[in-house]
Design a protein around this motif. Structure first.
Motif, PDB file in Angstrom:
ATOM      1  N   GLU A   1      31.674  77.511  37.109  1.00  0.00           N
ATOM      2  CA  GLU A   1      32.809  78.345  36.740  1.00  0.00           C
ATOM      3  C   GLU A   1      33.817  77.488  35.994  1.00  0.00           C
ATOM      4  O   GLU A   1      33.885  76.276  36.195  1.00  0.00           O
ATOM      5  CB  GLU A   1      33.460  78.942  37.984  1.00  0.00           C
TER       6      GLU A   1
ATOM      7  N   ASP B   1      26.378  77.165  40.772  1.00  0.00           N
ATOM      8  CA  ASP B   1      26.984  78.165  39.892  1.00  0.00           C
ATOM      9  C   ASP B   1      28.229  77.543  39.270  1.00  0.00           C
ATOM     10  O   ASP B   1      29.129  77.085  39.979  1.00  0.00           O
ATOM     11  CB  ASP B   1      27.370  79.422  40.673  1.00  0.00           C
TER      12      ASP B   1
ATOM     13  N   GLN C   1      35.678  77.635  29.663  1.00  0.00           N
ATOM     14  CA  GLN C   1      34.784  78.795  29.751  1.00  0.00           C
ATOM     15  C   GLN C   1      33.479  78.515  29.000  1.00  0.00           C
ATOM     16  O   GLN C   1      32.395  78.837  29.473  1.00  0.00           O
ATOM     17  CB  GLN C   1      35.466  80.034  29.160  1.00  0.00           C
TER      18      GLN C   1
END
Length: 148
Positions: free
Chosen positions: A40, A38, A49
């Motif tokens: 981030e 995952d 981002q």
């Protein structure tokens, strides 16, 4: 001709292949770390981002691609045409199972699996109610009233 039994057989076959393809995808996730990570953003800036979101989209795409390819290979190896199962043909085996239609069923199985699983539950419960041969529900006591 599509019957209740052929529809249930079709849905069982599709959901079984979808589950198998999901298992293959999970196996690939355990071998390729990129598929299970995952992502981030490291810092709260627009570029980080954007990079994290792009990596997550790539990960989802490759997971779905692996699942679709696995479902297509499973359909091809089994050599059964789901459409023939649905229509209740005498034989659902196909001579050349590596055609484009096989791969299309892989896409249908992967993306439609939640819908097919729900539909399978509904059809199985309907079949049980039809097979039970119980008379329809009737009122237990008579209702009387005056007409005005």
């Amino acid at each position: 001709m599509v019957t209740l039994d052929s529809s249930i057989s079709f849905l069982i076959y599709i959901t079984a292949v979808s589950s198998a393809a999901s298992g293959v995808t999970e196996a690939f996730k355990s071998v390729i770390p990129f598929l299970a990570t995952d992502y981030e953003a490291k810092e709260n800036c627009w570029e980080d981002q954007y990079r994290a979101a792009r990596l997550m989209h790539y990960k989802r795409f490759f997971n779905l691609l692996i699942s679709v390819l696995a479902a297509g290979v499973i359909f091809g190896m089994l050599g059964l045409d789901p459409a023939l199962i649905l229509t209740g043909a005498e034989s659902a085996y196909v001579k050349n199972s590596w055609q484009l239609g096989t791969w299309m069923w892989g896409i249908v199985a992967v993306f439609g699996s939640p819908f097919f699983a729900s539909l399978l539950k509904i059809l199985e419960s309907f079949k049980q109610s039809v097979d039970s041969n119980l008379p329809p529900n009737r009122p237990r006591r008579k209702v009387s009233g005056t007409r005005e």
